[in-house]
Design an enzyme around this catalytic site. Structure first.
Site, PDB file in Angstrom:
ATOM      1  N   ASP A 174       0.843  -1.202   0.000  1.00  9.88           N
ATOM      2  CA  ASP A 174       0.000   0.000   0.000  1.00  9.88           C
ATOM      3  C   ASP A 174       0.873   1.245   0.000  1.00  9.88           C
ATOM      4  OD1 ASP A 174      -1.987   2.081   0.764  1.00  9.88           O
ATOM      5  OD2 ASP A 174      -3.266   0.306   0.907  1.00  9.88           O
ATOM      6  N   SER A 223      -7.143   4.870  -1.036  1.00 16.34           N
ATOM      7  CA  SER A 223      -6.964   3.419  -1.165  1.00 16.34           C
ATOM      8  C   SER A 223      -8.252   2.677  -1.476  1.00 16.34           C
ATOM      9  CB  SER A 223      -6.380   2.836   0.122  1.00 16.34           C
ATOM     10  OG  SER A 223      -5.135   3.401   0.374  1.00 16.34           O
ATOM     11  N   ASP A 282     -10.274  -2.526   6.537  1.00 19.10           N
ATOM     12  CA  ASP A 282      -9.663  -1.346   5.919  1.00 19.10           C
ATOM     13  C   ASP A 282      -9.827  -1.424   4.393  1.00 19.10           C
ATOM     14  OD1 ASP A 282      -8.277   1.079   6.458  1.00 19.10           O
ATOM     15  OD2 ASP A 282      -6.408   0.199   5.763  1.00 19.10           O
ATOM     16  N   THR A 284      -8.203  -1.508   1.460  1.00 17.11           N
ATOM     17  CA  THR A 284      -7.606  -2.417   0.478  1.00 17.11           C
ATOM     18  C   THR A 284      -8.149  -3.838   0.594  1.00 17.11           C
ATOM     19  OG1 THR A 284      -5.669  -1.005   0.492  1.00 17.11           O
ATOM     20  CG2 THR A 284      -5.406  -3.175  -0.521  1.00 17.11           C
ATOM     21  N   GLU A 437      -1.676  -7.885   1.556  1.00 16.82           N
ATOM     22  CA  GLU A 437      -1.335  -6.460   1.607  1.00 16.82           C
ATOM     23  C   GLU A 437      -0.339  -6.096   2.706  1.00 16.82           C
ATOM     24  OE1 GLU A 437      -4.121  -3.773   3.382  1.00 16.82           O
ATOM     25  OE2 GLU A 437      -3.380  -2.053   2.264  1.00 16.82           O
ATOM     26  N   ASP A 442       2.157   2.350   3.601  1.00 15.95           N
ATOM     27  CA  ASP A 442       1.345   3.559   3.490  1.00 15.95           C
ATOM     28  C   ASP A 442       1.111   4.222   4.840  1.00 15.95           C
ATOM     29  OD1 ASP A 442      -0.893   5.267   2.148  1.00 15.95           O
ATOM     30  OD2 ASP A 442      -1.897   4.258   3.807  1.00 15.95           O
ATOM     31  N   ASP A 487      -1.323   0.668  -4.825  1.00 14.10           N
ATOM     32  CA  ASP A 487      -2.581   1.318  -5.171  1.00 14.10           C
ATOM     33  C   ASP A 487      -2.391   2.797  -5.472  1.00 14.10           C
ATOM     34  OD1 ASP A 487      -1.834   1.648  -2.532  1.00 14.10           O
ATOM     35  OD2 ASP A 487      -3.852   1.495  -1.728  1.00 14.10           O
ATOM     36  N   HIS A 488      -1.280   3.366  -5.005  1.00 16.90           N
ATOM     37  CA  HIS A 488      -0.957   4.789  -5.183  1.00 16.90           C
ATOM     38  C   HIS A 488       0.380   5.002  -4.529  1.00 16.90           C
ATOM     39  CE1 HIS A 488      -1.555   5.375  -0.934  1.00 16.90           C
ATOM     40  NE2 HIS A 488      -2.606   4.584  -1.044  1.00 16.90           N
ATOM     41  N   HIS A 616      -1.257  11.212  -0.086  1.00 12.72           N
ATOM     42  CA  HIS A 616      -0.880  10.464  -1.287  1.00 12.72           C
ATOM     43  C   HIS A 616      -0.414  11.404  -2.394  1.00 12.72           C
ATOM     44  CE1 HIS A 616      -3.933   7.155   0.048  1.00 12.72           C
ATOM     45  NE2 HIS A 616      -2.965   7.354   0.905  1.00 12.72           N
TER      46      HIS A 616
HETATM   47 ZN   LIG Z   1      -3.381   2.910  -0.186  1.00 14.85          ZN
END
Ligand SMILES: [Zn+2]
Ligand SMILES: *[C@@H]1O[C@H](CO)[C@@H](O)[C@H](O)[C@H]1NC(C)=O
Ligand SMILES: *[C@@H]1O[C@H](CO)[C@@H](O)[C@H](O)[C@H]1NC(C)=O
Ligand SMILES: *[C@@H]1O[C@H](CO)[C@@H](O)[C@H](O)[C@H]1NC(C)=O
Ligand SMILES: *[C@@H]1O[C@H](CO)[C@@H](O)[C@H](O)[C@H]1NC(C)=O
Ligand SMILES: *[C@@H]1O[C@H](CO)[C@@H](O)[C@H](O)[C@H]1NC(C)=O
Ligand SMILES: *[C@@H]1O[C@H](CO)[C@@H](O)[C@H](O)[C@H]1NC(C)=O
Length: 674
Positions: A174, A223, A282, A284, A437, A442, A487-488, A616
């Site tokens: 993440d 996310s 969460d 994700t 994950e 993140d 994811d970013h 992000h």
């Molecule tokens: Zn994320």
């Protein structure tokens, strides 16, 4: 109604509000909305809902038709070169009733300061659980207010109906970027004269691609919708998953799209699982099954994972075969669980083995469905679980809900390897899908705790290495597509070295900055150099010394004010800013935490002063691929393409001409083949 004058006003104002801080409704810039909107892609046979909205702004710059929404709108669909039909006729479904509601929004920051929201009345219809089987280009046209039209061009992609991979394992780091991967390599791997003596597992993947992460209506993603894009092939709005965000007040009635695990279950009846170092509720992990505009509906989303979407007829994925992570507050009865119910009990009733600690996780059998919830909130990070272990006692995170600490904690590697064993057993010939994950790459980057974030990146890499070795050992490596992506990103990088001793002893902030060495003064990484008397016993591929005198000068492009001393935070995760006595957190914002890095220097942030953490960033993120279909993952593409590539490799497209009945009824859990 006087359309011609109002239309002029509308056109003029639209030019002002395109691509702005505030939006009336993200993917609907006009007064007529079609969801899925223009540019949507579909897998043949993938279920989706179709929402139509007609807006009548009551006031503000777009005020129209005295706030009376046209309830007599009409909608048609046509395949390129074919005849146009009504939605009801095309999908052979009953015409739904008109729904009405209103909502309000702020047109810009001035309107927000003045507290003058613009009010909008809405007329809407939703057609649920549709599917298109024939690949091609389609046009949906919504007509309203007599002469207005909103069109959506859709593509049903021609995709494989045959399986090429038996299993898919999707690792998500993440928030992980190439900059972080580079820094983690430098932390955990020794080099001599500029040449590495060992590499990350990620460095050994045969295929590397890049995916673009933008949301449907904002270029920076969160996310929830980025996970949803990876899992469903449909982009969405920040905080939304498994739906296109509509404007209605209900966070659960938005038009849904079918996800990869829902498709996999109903197409091949394979096994599936999710593992995360975050709370399992969460964004994700929960976006695999969640369908809501709001990622914060944790309790409901856990119920959806177990019982599928019960509010509206949808597909039944039958519950995960394996579900491991944190987030106990959604399971023990109380404020955090759906309707206050006991979800440990609900999962047990549904046939799950339940584990609440590492010892019992490792002892679990492989034949039954498995739920593992090891603590409240997110799992403490690798650095606290393996190096600064005394910090674990400070957490009040017992999985049964008391304030005592959870001390017998698995890491990502133990959870993932156990998940593979269970899924391998339960999937049998039908194969499996696993999402694993590394969540706190993140979460700790948000907190500007670079060491904890990079420690968890090394844990993810170590987990990928162990998983590949394990797949080899059980004879599944050549049947399994292994992907590692993100994811970013966050705007993180390392820009030099730091003499932390000089920094600590210098007296002024400006003097302390002399300790930051750039270019030739950055020197060599000291994290792999053993220090006398220090042995963390954390094995190869991790630093042997987390607290050397010469550290990394590092930071984020987006951060709150903070004080930096560029040293590991030994006593627990970092908190760069805090509310300050004498100041109001909302009115005045946050200030540098008085207890953080007290010997460091202050760096003023770039974010609004109310932001407590970094945010992000825009960067594309890497996709590492190995196994069947690996060649599909090279190059640069959108995040939704990751779904279409996986789906194609898994043969998830439904063949043209054989729509399973019944559409618009039934529970949608019919299986194509055993
Ligand atoms: Zn994320
Ligand atoms: C609704 O639209 C249809 C044509 O699309 C028209 O025949 C009908 O008169 C309209 N009804 C109202 C109440 O405007
Ligand atoms: C729109 O009307 C609402 C309620 O009547 C009011 O509170 C709001 O300030 C108005 N907004 C504008 C932009 O005039
Ligand atoms: C069903 O929808 C209602 C709101 O309409 C929501 O409060 C509830 O949480 C939803 N239930 C589930 C299990 O999603
Ligand atoms: C681990 O969980 C099992 C039951 O699931 C329990 O019997 C055991 O006491 C737990 N161990 C620890 C260290 O909490
Ligand atoms: C940070 O900003 C404050 C004002 O908000 C200013 O007083 C201070 O000098 C700045 N510090 C640095 C290191 O630039
Ligand atoms: C589909 O799921 C429903 C609800 O769980 C169940 O009653 C039904 O038997 C299932 N149908 C098939 C074909 O599995």
């Amino acid at each position: 109604m006087d359309i011609s004058t109002s239309l002029f006003v509308l056109t003029a104002s639209l030019a002002l509000v395109t691509g702005q801080t505030s939006q009336r409704l993200g993917a609907c810039p006009t007064l007529g909305c079609v969801f899925p909107p223009d540019q949507a892609d579909f897998l043949p046979g993938q279920y989706f809902d179709l929402r139509l909205e007609v807006h009548a702004p009551v006031n503000g710059s777009e005020a129209f038709n005295d706030g009376e929404p046209d309830e007599n709108f009409s909608v048609i669909i046509s395949k390129e070169g074919g005849e146009a039909k009504s939605i009801a006729e095309f999908f052979d479904i009953a015409e739904p009733a008109i729904e009405k509601w209103d909502f309000s929004w702020y047109e810009d920051l001035f309107a927000e300061d003045a507290d003058t929201p613009s009010v909008v009345n809405v007329a809407s219809k939703i057609y649920r659980r549709l599917a298109i089987y024939e690949p091609g280009n389609y046009v949906v046209e919504l007509s309203y207010y007599g002469d207005k039209k909103t069109t959506a061009e859709w593509v049903v992609r021609p995709l494989a109906t045959e399986k090429k991979a038996k299993n898919v394992i999707l690792f998500i780091g993440d928030g992980m970027t190439t900059n972080m991967i580079t820094a983690a390599r430098l932390l955990g791997h020794n080099s001599i004269n500029g040449k590495y003596q060992s590499l990350l597992q990620l460095d050994k993947f045969p295929v590397l691609g890049h995916q673009m992460t933008h949301s449907i209506d904002s270029f920076i993603t969160d996310s929830a919708n980025s996970a949803s894009a990876l899992y469903s092939g449909h982009k969405s709005t920040v905080n939304a998953m498994g739906v296109y965000a509509d404007s209605s007040p209900d966070a659960f009635d938005d038009p849904k799209v079918e996800t990869i695990v829902e498709l996999l279950k109903r197409t091949w009846d394979s096994a599936w699982g999710a593992v995360s170092t975050a709370a399992i509720s969460d964004a994700t992990p929960i976006a695999l099954t969640g369908h809501s505009r709001s990622r914060y509906q944790y309790g409901s989303l856990v119920d959806q994972a177990l019982n599928s979407v019960t509010n509206y007829t949808w597909t039944n994925q039958g519950g995960p075969d394996v579900w491991f992570g944190g987030g106990a507050e959604q399971f023990y009865p109380g404020d955090g669980s759906y309707e206050g119910k006991d979800y440990y009990e609900a999962f047990a009733q549904a046939g799950y083995d339940i584990s609440l600690n590492k010892t019992s996780l490792l002892e679990m059998g492989n034949s039954r469905k498995a739920l593992g919830v090891f603590c409240q909130s997110h799992l403490p990070v690798w650095l606290d679980r393996n190096v600064y272990t005394e910090n674990l006692a400070d957490f009040e995170n017992d999985p049964l809900g008391s304030e005592s600490p959870a001390l017998d904690l698995p890491g990502l590697k133990e959870m993932t390897l156990k998940a593979v064993d269970i899924l391998h057993h339960r999937g049998g010939k039908k194969g499996f899908f696993l999402m694993s994950e590394g969540a706190s790459i993140d979460k700790q980057m948000h907190a500007l705790d670079y060491d904890r974030a990079l420690g968890d990146l090394l844990e993810l890499d170590d987990t990928v290495r162990a998983t590949i070795n394990h797949l080899k050992a059980i004879g599944e490596l050549e049947n399994t597509l292994v992907l590692v992506t993100s994811d970013h990103g966050h705007g993180f990088d390392v820009f030099g070295g730091v003499d932390t001793k000089y920094l600590a002893e210098a007296e002024t902030g400006r003097q302390k900055r002399t300790a930051v060495g750039v270019y030739e003064r950055s020197g060599l990484s000291q994290y792999t150099v053993p220090m006398e008397g220090v042995s963390y016993n954390t094995g190869p591929n991790f630093p042997v010394n987390w607290d050397p005198r010469y550290t990394f000068a590092q930071g984020l492009a987006a951060d709150p004010d903070r004080r930096e001393n560029y040293r590991v935070h030994k006593s627990g995760p970092r908190s760069p800013v805090s509310s300050t006595p004498g100041f109001d957190e909302v009115e005045d914002g946050l200030f540098v935490d008085a207890e953080d890095a007290t010997d460091g220097f202050v760096v003023n942030g770039t974010l609004p002063v109310t932001e407590a953490s970094g945010v992000h960033s825009l960067t594309d993120v890497a996709v590492f691929a190995m196994g069947p279909c690996q060649e599909m993952f090279g190059g640069v593409y959108g995040n939704v393409d990751v779904f279409y590539k996986m789906a194609s490799c898994l043969g998830l497209a439904w063949p043209d001409g054989t729509p399973p009945k019944p559409i618009g009824g039934g529970f949608g859990n019919e299986t194509r083949k055993g």
